[in-house]
Design an enzyme around this catalytic site. Structure first.
Site, mmCIF file in Angstrom:
data_model
loop_
_atom_site.group_PDB
_atom_site.id
_atom_site.type_symbol
_atom_site.label_atom_id
_atom_site.label_comp_id
_atom_site.label_asym_id
_atom_site.label_seq_id
_atom_site.Cartn_x
_atom_site.Cartn_y
_atom_site.Cartn_z
ATOM 1 N N ASN A 1 3.411 -8.468 2.794
ATOM 2 C CA ASN A 1 3.458 -7.996 4.166
ATOM 3 C C ASN A 1 2.819 -9.026 5.103
ATOM 4 O O ASN A 1 3.471 -9.572 5.993
ATOM 5 C CB ASN A 1 2.739 -6.632 4.275
ATOM 6 N N ASP B 1 5.509 2.836 1.387
ATOM 7 C CA ASP B 1 4.398 2.047 0.838
ATOM 8 C C ASP B 1 3.085 2.820 1.033
ATOM 9 O O ASP B 1 2.806 3.290 2.146
ATOM 10 C CB ASP B 1 4.357 0.710 1.608
HETATM 11 P P1 13P Z 1 -0.192 -8.265 1.813
HETATM 12 O O1 13P Z 1 -0.293 -7.730 3.191
HETATM 13 O O2 13P Z 1 -1.456 -8.845 1.325
HETATM 14 O O3 13P Z 1 0.968 -9.192 1.655
HETATM 15 O O4 13P Z 1 0.063 -7.004 0.856
HETATM 16 C C1 13P Z 1 1.183 -6.201 1.054
HETATM 17 C C2 13P Z 1 1.109 -4.976 0.243
HETATM 18 O O5 13P Z 1 0.563 -4.939 -0.837
HETATM 19 C C3 13P Z 1 1.753 -3.780 0.788
HETATM 20 O O6 13P Z 1 1.574 -2.673 -0.015
#
Ligand code: 13P
Length: 287
Positions: free
Chosen positions: A231, A84
């Site tokens: 996340n 990510d």
């Molecule tokens: P959040 O933490 O807002 O759920 O986003 C997760 C995300 O986009 C990881 O790349």
């Protein structure tokens, strides 16, 4: 066996649903997400940030853990292991370690450099059969207590990056990582529509999945979003469940605490959260 995210995202785009990317931080999170995906018969993407990669002893450790779980938990649904917001070096390290998918986030570079670095990775991923996510227009978020509003990507730049042959494209449409501030004006569907018009069949990725109202999620999917990242919401439920367990004094019992029992409520809370998200994203039964 880990798979590239390409097929699952193309199917999601055609079927008008989204595959969830849930970020992992430890064994419990990974196991909770995999078991839920199997129970829901949903494809799933396990996201790993570079920070989480360091925390979990490096990308090779993660590949070993996830492959072991796929086998020992008898997971049959498609699972991609995805870096990510990777740097260029991070993406190469994950490819070498055995990830099945990587994101190269070149959104903070000038578009020419984003194109050059993304192109190099398109070629590597093509040869190895891995999926590649690119980004245009940086996604906002909290840094040192200050929440930056998300940028909106330029649809022409999105087309330039999409045309390089990436598998999926993350484009800023006013989305933000972490909690959305009270005065958040919402997703920019006009920008999303303009990006979709320029990029055609390219599956689009919505980052910052935490706290976006369900109706906005559904509208984004109807406009070409095929992957949604979550996340913070998993972190929050994990934290709440663990705190409740500690506050109830169940970890003491005169003999110290049992780490397996301490982490069990958070594990169950993540399972419920992932299930809820898969239902909203429409990926249940699509494996
Ligand atoms: P959040 O933490 O807002 O759920 O986003 C997760 C995300 O986009 C990881 O790349």
């Amino acid at each position: 066996m880990l798979v590239s995210a390409k097929d699952m995202l193309n199917k999601a785009r055609d079927g008008k649903y989204a595959v969830g990317q849930f970020n992992i931080n430890n064994l419990e999170w990974t196991k909770a997400i995999l078991l839920t995906a199997e129970e829901m018969k949903s494809p799933v993407i396990l996201g790993v940030s570079e920070g989480a990669g360091k925390y979990m002893c490096g990308y090779k450790t993660i590949v070993g853990m996830v492959n072991g779980m796929l086998d020992c938990l008898n997971i049959t649904v498609p699972v991609a292991l995805h870096l990510d917001h990777g740097s260029f070096e991070g993406a190469k390290a994950c490819i070498n370690a055995g990830f099945s998918s990587v994101m190269f986030d070149g959104s903070h570079y000038a578009i020419e450099e984003n194109i050059a670095k993304t192109t190099a990775l398109v070629n590597t991923c093509d040869v190895l059969g891995l999926s590649l996510e690119a980004e245009v227009g940086s996604i906002g978020g909290e840094e040192d207590g200050v929440v930056g509003m998300g940028e909106c990507a330029d649809p022409d730049e999105c087309k330039m990056i999409a045309d390089l042959g990436v598998t999926m494209l993350a484009a800023g449409i006013g989305n933000i990582h972490g909690k959305y501030p009270e005065n958040w004006p919402g997703l920019r569907f006009d920008v999303l529509e303009a990006i979709k018009a320029k990029t055609g069949d390219m599956p689009l990725v919505l980052h910052g999945g935490t706290g976006i109202p369900d109706d906005m999620i559904k509208k984004a999917i109807s406009l070409g979003v095929a992957k949604i990242n979550v996340n913070t919401e998993c972190q929050l439920v994990f934290q709440e469940a663990t705190r409740a367990y500690i506050e109830a004094g169940k970890d003491l019992q005169g003999k110290g605490f049992d780490p397996r029992k301490l982490l069990a409520p958070g594990f169950e809370a993540i399972k419920l959260k992932v299930k809820e998200k898969m239902e909203i994203f429409g990926s249940v039964g699509k494996a």
